[in-house]
Design a protein around this motif. Structure first.
Motif, PDB file in Angstrom:
ATOM      1  N   ALA A  22      44.729  32.546  35.189  1.00 26.21           N
ATOM      2  CA  ALA A  22      43.960  32.955  34.041  1.00 26.21           C
ATOM      3  C   ALA A  22      44.804  33.941  33.172  1.00 26.21           C
ATOM      4  O   ALA A  22      45.207  33.951  31.964  1.00 26.21           O
ATOM      5  CB  ALA A  22      43.323  32.192  33.393  1.00 26.21           C
ATOM      6  N   GLU A  23      43.853  35.367  32.889  1.00 25.34           N
ATOM      7  CA  GLU A  23      44.068  36.684  32.408  1.00 25.34           C
ATOM      8  C   GLU A  23      45.171  36.833  31.907  1.00 25.34           C
ATOM      9  O   GLU A  23      45.804  37.687  30.951  1.00 25.34           O
ATOM     10  CB  GLU A  23      43.103  37.402  32.902  1.00 25.34           C
ATOM     11  CG  GLU A  23      42.250  38.039  32.242  1.00 25.34           C
ATOM     12  CD  GLU A  23      41.708  38.214  30.655  1.00 25.34           C
ATOM     13  OE1 GLU A  23      42.572  38.923  29.593  1.00 25.34           O
ATOM     14  OE2 GLU A  23      40.903  37.854  30.553  1.00 25.34           O
ATOM     15  N   SER A  70      42.347  34.728  42.546  1.00 26.89           N
ATOM     16  CA  SER A  70      41.558  33.612  41.553  1.00 26.89           C
ATOM     17  C   SER A  70      41.423  32.614  40.358  1.00 26.89           C
ATOM     18  O   SER A  70      43.118  33.187  40.201  1.00 26.89           O
ATOM     19  CB  SER A  70      39.895  34.270  41.258  1.00 26.89           C
ATOM     20  OG  SER A  70      39.658  34.941  39.947  1.00 26.89           O
ATOM     21  N   GLU A  71      41.220  31.299  40.312  1.00 28.12           N
ATOM     22  CA  GLU A  71      41.975  30.681  38.286  1.00 28.12           C
ATOM     23  C   GLU A  71      41.979  31.724  37.845  1.00 28.12           C
ATOM     24  O   GLU A  71      42.589  31.622  36.766  1.00 28.12           O
ATOM     25  CB  GLU A  71      40.925  29.593  38.304  1.00 28.12           C
ATOM     26  CG  GLU A  71      42.107  28.405  37.634  1.00 28.12           C
ATOM     27  CD  GLU A  71      41.392  27.020  37.880  1.00 28.12           C
ATOM     28  OE1 GLU A  71      41.721  26.547  36.390  1.00 28.12           O
ATOM     29  OE2 GLU A  71      40.810  26.723  38.954  1.00 28.12           O
ATOM     30  N   ARG A  72      40.156  32.095  37.372  1.00 35.00           N
ATOM     31  CA  ARG A  72      40.717  32.873  35.918  1.00 35.00           C
ATOM     32  C   ARG A  72      41.184  34.240  36.145  1.00 35.00           C
ATOM     33  O   ARG A  72      41.716  34.573  35.358  1.00 35.00           O
ATOM     34  CB  ARG A  72      38.659  34.177  36.620  1.00 35.00           C
ATOM     35  CG  ARG A  72      37.750  34.374  35.147  1.00 35.00           C
ATOM     36  CD  ARG A  72      36.881  34.868  35.158  1.00 35.00           C
ATOM     37  NE  ARG A  72      36.049  35.554  34.243  1.00 35.00           N
ATOM     38  CZ  ARG A  72      35.275  35.661  33.596  1.00 35.00           C
ATOM     39  NH1 ARG A  72      34.429  35.124  34.875  1.00 35.00           N
ATOM     40  NH2 ARG A  72      35.037  36.263  32.091  1.00 35.00           N
ATOM     41  N   GLU A  73      41.174  35.441  37.054  1.00 43.56           N
ATOM     42  CA  GLU A  73      42.679  36.435  37.939  1.00 43.56           C
ATOM     43  C   GLU A  73      43.614  35.870  36.905  1.00 43.56           C
ATOM     44  O   GLU A  73      44.737  36.457  35.919  1.00 43.56           O
ATOM     45  CB  GLU A  73      42.370  37.051  38.518  1.00 43.56           C
ATOM     46  CG  GLU A  73      40.655  37.471  38.401  1.00 43.56           C
ATOM     47  CD  GLU A  73      41.354  38.383  40.571  1.00 43.56           C
ATOM     48  OE1 GLU A  73      41.014  39.633  40.250  1.00 43.56           O
ATOM     49  OE2 GLU A  73      42.063  37.086  41.736  1.00 43.56           O
TER      50      GLU A  73
END
Length: 56
Positions: free
Chosen positions: A43-44, A38-41
């Motif tokens: 980015a992290e 995912s985009e969040r993963e």
């Protein structure tokens, strides 16, 4: 959880850029990573870890 190496951080950053539409001609490896996370993963993992050093 930031990436463990600079190379891994760059890969995650490139995959994140592809997922956001900023990279129009990615490699197959970047496409695979971008589609599997995912985009969040991404980015992290792409963010730079904070330094543990204390300043005076």
């Amino acid at each position: 959880m930031p990436a463990k190496s600079e190379k891994q951080r760059r890969l995650m950053g490139a995959a994140l850029a592809y997922k956001r539409g900023e990279n129009k001609h990615p490699s197959s490896e970047i496409k695979h990573v971008a589609e599997s996370m995912s985009e969040r993963e991404l980015a992290e993992l792409a963010k730079k870890p904070r330094s543990e050093k204390k300043t005076k």
